[in-house]
Design an enzyme around this catalytic site. Sequence first.
Site, PDB file in Angstrom:
ATOM      1  N   HIS A  49      14.176 -10.752  -4.089  1.00 20.50           N
ATOM      2  CA  HIS A  49      12.996  -9.902  -4.290  1.00 20.50           C
ATOM      3  C   HIS A  49      13.370  -8.423  -4.431  1.00 20.50           C
ATOM      4  O   HIS A  49      12.507  -7.562  -4.547  1.00 20.50           O
ATOM      5  CB  HIS A  49      12.043 -10.106  -3.106  1.00 20.50           C
ATOM      6  CG  HIS A  49      10.691  -9.520  -3.271  1.00 20.50           C
ATOM      7  ND1 HIS A  49      10.297  -8.353  -2.637  1.00 20.50           N
ATOM      8  CD2 HIS A  49       9.608  -9.921  -3.997  1.00 20.50           C
ATOM      9  CE1 HIS A  49       9.045  -8.074  -2.949  1.00 20.50           C
ATOM     10  NE2 HIS A  49       8.596  -9.002  -3.773  1.00 20.50           N
ATOM     11  N   LYS A  75       5.717   0.803  -0.193  1.00 20.54           N
ATOM     12  CA  LYS A  75       6.187   0.532   1.166  1.00 20.54           C
ATOM     13  C   LYS A  75       6.864   1.809   1.659  1.00 20.54           C
ATOM     14  O   LYS A  75       7.997   2.111   1.262  1.00 20.54           O
ATOM     15  CB  LYS A  75       7.189  -0.624   1.216  1.00 20.54           C
ATOM     16  CG  LYS A  75       6.610  -1.996   0.883  1.00 20.54           C
ATOM     17  CD  LYS A  75       6.695  -2.314  -0.572  1.00 20.54           C
ATOM     18  CE  LYS A  75       6.158  -3.703  -0.886  1.00 20.54           C
ATOM     19  NZ  LYS A  75       5.934  -3.882  -2.326  1.00 20.54           N
ATOM     20  N   ASP A  98      26.124   3.032 -14.818  1.00 21.34           N
ATOM     21  CA  ASP A  98      27.400   3.718 -15.047  1.00 21.34           C
ATOM     22  C   ASP A  98      28.170   4.001 -13.759  1.00 21.34           C
ATOM     23  O   ASP A  98      28.996   4.941 -13.727  1.00 21.34           O
ATOM     24  CB  ASP A  98      27.177   5.045 -15.785  1.00 21.34           C
ATOM     25  CG  ASP A  98      26.858   4.842 -17.256  1.00 21.34           C
ATOM     26  OD1 ASP A  98      26.998   3.707 -17.745  1.00 21.34           O
ATOM     27  OD2 ASP A  98      26.471   5.830 -17.904  1.00 21.34           O
ATOM     28  N   ASP A 154       8.136  11.086  12.495  1.00 19.00           N
ATOM     29  CA  ASP A 154       8.307  12.474  12.941  1.00 19.00           C
ATOM     30  C   ASP A 154       8.649  13.426  11.800  1.00 19.00           C
ATOM     31  O   ASP A 154       9.222  14.502  12.043  1.00 19.00           O
ATOM     32  CB  ASP A 154       9.371  12.565  14.032  1.00 19.00           C
ATOM     33  CG  ASP A 154       8.888  12.008  15.366  1.00 19.00           C
ATOM     34  OD1 ASP A 154       7.662  11.834  15.529  1.00 19.00           O
ATOM     35  OD2 ASP A 154       9.728  11.733  16.246  1.00 19.00           O
ATOM     36  N   HIS A 194       0.921  -0.712  -3.917  1.00 21.28           N
ATOM     37  CA  HIS A 194       2.062  -1.602  -3.725  1.00 21.28           C
ATOM     38  C   HIS A 194       3.234  -0.897  -3.032  1.00 21.28           C
ATOM     39  O   HIS A 194       4.313  -1.455  -2.902  1.00 21.28           O
ATOM     40  CB  HIS A 194       2.506  -2.144  -5.100  1.00 21.28           C
ATOM     41  CG  HIS A 194       3.453  -3.279  -5.043  1.00 21.28           C
ATOM     42  ND1 HIS A 194       4.740  -3.205  -5.532  1.00 21.28           N
ATOM     43  CD2 HIS A 194       3.313  -4.542  -4.568  1.00 21.28           C
ATOM     44  CE1 HIS A 194       5.355  -4.354  -5.372  1.00 21.28           C
ATOM     45  NE2 HIS A 194       4.510  -5.194  -4.781  1.00 21.28           N
ATOM     46  N   LYS A 227      14.425  -4.786  -5.816  1.00 21.95           N
ATOM     47  CA  LYS A 227      14.106  -4.048  -7.038  1.00 21.95           C
ATOM     48  C   LYS A 227      15.130  -2.921  -7.144  1.00 21.95           C
ATOM     49  O   LYS A 227      14.917  -1.809  -6.649  1.00 21.95           O
ATOM     50  CB  LYS A 227      12.689  -3.459  -6.978  1.00 21.95           C
ATOM     51  CG  LYS A 227      11.586  -4.519  -6.746  1.00 21.95           C
ATOM     52  CD  LYS A 227      11.092  -4.410  -5.342  1.00 21.95           C
ATOM     53  CE  LYS A 227       9.788  -5.113  -5.034  1.00 21.95           C
ATOM     54  NZ  LYS A 227       9.455  -6.309  -5.674  1.00 21.95           N
TER      55      LYS A 227
END
Length: 386
Positions: free
Chosen positions: A304, A130, A311, A135, A128, A306
Amino acid sequence: MPSDTVLLDFFQHANVPITHHNKVELLKSGREKFIDLFANIREAKHHIHLEYFNFRNDSIANALFDLLAEKAKEGVEVRAMFDAFGNWSNNQPLKKEHLDSIRSRGIEIVKFDPFTFPYINHAAHRDHRKIVVIDGRIGYTGGMNIADYYIQGLPEIGAWRDMHIHIEGPAVEDLQRIFLTIWNKTTKQKIEGDVYFQAADSAGNTTVAIVDRTPKTQTRIMSHSYAVSIYAAQHNVRIVNPYFVPTSSIRKTLNMAIDRGTKVEIMISSKSDIPFTPDASLYKVHKLMKRGATIYLYNGGFHHSKIMMVDDKFCTVGTANLNSRSLRYDYETNAFIFDKEVTQELNEMFDEDIANCTQLTPEYWKKRSPWRKFVGWFANIFTPFL
């Protein structure tokens, strides 16, 4: 002890790589991400590595593969990987003829864990992540795959809100190691060497810890990272997560934080691309609301992202959902960013998004039909698999 110090100590003991002197840029929309990504791909000189859950067969993916083919013609090494299940679950998948065409243009592209009989063997441990590395100097991670809907939205849920990050500095080498490890394991190649690790020793002032969940080796590292962050919080925890059906360890630490007076704010979407998930999430956050958390239901499309801010000291952006699928089964990667300015930028986004939210209150809950409450309770039974 300050919350950021507690988490850094945990990372040191858990052998999570921590690097300093990074530069981190937030990419707060699909448009921002793809403009930045395409611009840096155009400047690539040696290699481009891409690891995604899926590439949707649409205009943005076609434009990306056209650009990658141009770079391959220039002699740039191009390697791309996608998850077989992610491709299968995509209603515009890359089919054999698309893959043949992509490969004919000089791009190495492979499926992670292709389906073979017995198919049930492939249900767990999906990739899952990404990740993009260019380079060995520039890295990306976050919540976005390659698809038009990150820019255009989807008719059934509206705008698609998401978050990605651009990283320069030594943390890029941690992303590169993650990519090359799974690439070499999948392809049986042996891609290695200093040429793939060209990150600047000092690109900025930001400390970054790359937390990578790998099944069978680092199985609990992501859930522990979230739990320690929440447990260490002294003032506030703010979370945006699209499939919020957290495991017991996350629920317990949230309850503990609320009970000791930490302000806990959680934003979930009213709509989702997965049926029953909003109902299951509402069932969970309703319990947290009754305990004292502030819950926002986002109405401006599908959020969507995450992300979590703690703090006002540190934050995380990555691929992991707060559900069993991400925390117990899949390959996931999150960047924990120890930078007050980056954290403040995410907090400002959170504050702006509240304007598009409905706050969950006892009155709001009472207005929900008995049927929707039942659906939430029933969907909650499947929390270990969501």
